[in-house]
Design an enzyme around this catalytic site. Sequence first.
Site, PDB file in Angstrom:
ATOM      1  N   ASP A  60       8.806 -15.233  10.466  1.00  0.00           N
ATOM      2  CA  ASP A  60       7.623 -15.793   9.798  1.00  0.00           C
ATOM      3  C   ASP A  60       8.045 -17.008   8.979  1.00  0.00           C
ATOM      4  O   ASP A  60       7.523 -17.268   7.886  1.00  0.00           O
ATOM      5  CB  ASP A  60       6.944 -14.744   8.914  1.00  0.00           C
ATOM      6  CG  ASP A  60       5.490 -15.066   8.585  1.00  0.00           C
ATOM      7  OD1 ASP A  60       4.964 -16.085   9.090  1.00  0.00           O
ATOM      8  OD2 ASP A  60       4.885 -14.325   7.791  1.00  0.00           O
ATOM      9  N   ASN A  63       2.551  -5.907   5.993  1.00  0.00           N
ATOM     10  CA  ASN A  63       1.997  -7.046   5.260  1.00  0.00           C
ATOM     11  C   ASN A  63       0.693  -7.509   5.893  1.00  0.00           C
ATOM     12  O   ASN A  63       0.592  -7.644   7.110  1.00  0.00           O
ATOM     13  CB  ASN A  63       3.007  -8.201   5.232  1.00  0.00           C
ATOM     14  CG  ASN A  63       4.318  -7.804   4.578  1.00  0.00           C
ATOM     15  OD1 ASN A  63       5.339  -7.675   5.233  1.00  0.00           O
ATOM     16  ND2 ASN A  63       4.283  -7.578   3.284  1.00  0.00           N
ATOM     17  N   GLY A  64      -0.326  -7.753   5.057  1.00  0.00           N
ATOM     18  CA  GLY A  64      -1.597  -8.248   5.574  1.00  0.00           C
ATOM     19  C   GLY A  64      -2.362  -7.208   6.367  1.00  0.00           C
ATOM     20  O   GLY A  64      -3.078  -7.555   7.309  1.00  0.00           O
ATOM     21  N   HIS A 116       9.587  -8.857   2.010  1.00  0.00           N
ATOM     22  CA  HIS A 116       8.278  -8.465   2.526  1.00  0.00           C
ATOM     23  C   HIS A 116       8.124  -6.955   2.643  1.00  0.00           C
ATOM     24  O   HIS A 116       7.017  -6.427   2.493  1.00  0.00           O
ATOM     25  CB  HIS A 116       8.031  -9.106   3.902  1.00  0.00           C
ATOM     26  CG  HIS A 116       7.572 -10.527   3.838  1.00  0.00           C
ATOM     27  ND1 HIS A 116       8.426 -11.570   3.578  1.00  0.00           N
ATOM     28  CD2 HIS A 116       6.337 -11.067   3.977  1.00  0.00           C
ATOM     29  CE1 HIS A 116       7.736 -12.700   3.577  1.00  0.00           C
ATOM     30  NE2 HIS A 116       6.468 -12.426   3.821  1.00  0.00           N
ATOM     31  N   ALA A 138       4.119 -16.023   1.130  1.00  0.00           N
ATOM     32  CA  ALA A 138       3.575 -16.974   2.100  1.00  0.00           C
ATOM     33  C   ALA A 138       4.632 -17.284   3.151  1.00  0.00           C
ATOM     34  O   ALA A 138       5.332 -18.293   3.078  1.00  0.00           O
ATOM     35  CB  ALA A 138       3.121 -18.247   1.393  1.00  0.00           C
ATOM     36  N   ARG A 193      -4.165  10.499   3.074  1.00  0.00           N
ATOM     37  CA  ARG A 193      -5.562  10.774   3.441  1.00  0.00           C
ATOM     38  C   ARG A 193      -6.263   9.566   4.054  1.00  0.00           C
ATOM     39  O   ARG A 193      -7.374   9.709   4.558  1.00  0.00           O
ATOM     40  CB  ARG A 193      -6.342  11.263   2.207  1.00  0.00           C
ATOM     41  CG  ARG A 193      -5.915  12.644   1.735  1.00  0.00           C
ATOM     42  CD  ARG A 193      -6.928  13.254   0.782  1.00  0.00           C
ATOM     43  NE  ARG A 193      -6.528  14.599   0.396  1.00  0.00           N
ATOM     44  CZ  ARG A 193      -5.825  14.900  -0.689  1.00  0.00           C
ATOM     45  NH1 ARG A 193      -5.446  13.911  -1.509  1.00  0.00           N
ATOM     46  NH2 ARG A 193      -5.497  16.142  -0.968  1.00  0.00           N
TER      47      ARG A 193
END
Length: 376
Positions: A257, A205-206, A236, A292, A213
């Site tokens: 998180d 994530n992020g 997630h 979030a 490739r």
Amino acid sequence: MNISGRILTPNGWILGHLRHDGAHIASIEADPAAPTDQLILPGFIDLHVHGAGGTDIMEGGDAARRVARLHARHGTTSMLGTTMTAPPEHIERALLGLGRAIATPAPDGAQILGVHLEGPFLNCQRLGAQPPLVSIGTLEQVCRWNAIAAIKVLTLAPEIPGHLQLIAELSAMGIRVQAGHSAGSYDEGVAAIEAGLAGFTHLFNGMSGFSHRAPGMVGAALAHAEFAEVIPDLQHVQPGALRAALRAIPRLYAVTDATAATGMPDGEYLLGSQRVMKCMGCVRLVLGDSLAGSALTMDQALRNLVDLGLTLEDASARVSRYPAEYLGLQDRGILAAGLRADLVVLGPDLQLRRVIAGGHHINLAHGVYQDAPVLT
């Protein structure tokens, strides 16, 4: 005080009694007559926590202690308070509150070991739920914030000019630097590891994803990382990707998180300065619909890992032992005489029966702050 059952030690399971005297484990003794329906594991260690119980750590003041209390009721005995990208004065407000909570911990909460500084040294192309207030990191800035509250983990985008040198400087200070909110390539990830990068923030994530490739930052983690954090809420990261990471990264460890929505009913809450919506266990930005953070707790993370097919011993290592090893902590993360009395007691269904944090018995009766506000 004695606690009896099946005890997970570094050498495997022992049926017997664990005695703790104050804040430390006094002894672990075998006894074949001990009850078999209680599982005694090390307390959970969560290195990525933004909030809980309607409270966000960015509020400052006593917010961190309130967050630590709720997470303790779900088995977390140690944690890092995690910041959001924000104006410097807002980050400093949060750090002041965290500094007080570190110096004077709540006896009925998880011990806050320090700070996970997540931002503002991020790539604007991979913000996720972080606001667009990024900046280029400097040693001077980090040292100024570290003087307010001890930074143990710092997330940055390693491909930003100047950040490779910063990784080396911060690593020399003992700060664990992680790649996150990064658009960097595989080669840039490898260069960061060579500069001292220690881990990866909420893996997958992020960050730039993996393809055959263009392996991206995810590819650098899968090919080279010893440690990385992952959010095992099964939202997630799809279970197949999570299984791949478990095979590739030896000491992949779980984080929540967690946001202010954790332990709360569906509704709107704050994540830093932004509104998020909790609905059916998922937390998303009200504007933009991006994931979030989460509403995950570490006891549920353990159960999710077991449901994926991990043994309880392996799952326990990923919520306790590996995060302790990542921070270089030698007084917790496993159960042995002389170490901190941080432990959880579970039933056969892996539901919590008891939590002991630094010798303090946590009241599990109120897992939700009934008086915490839901935004309207």
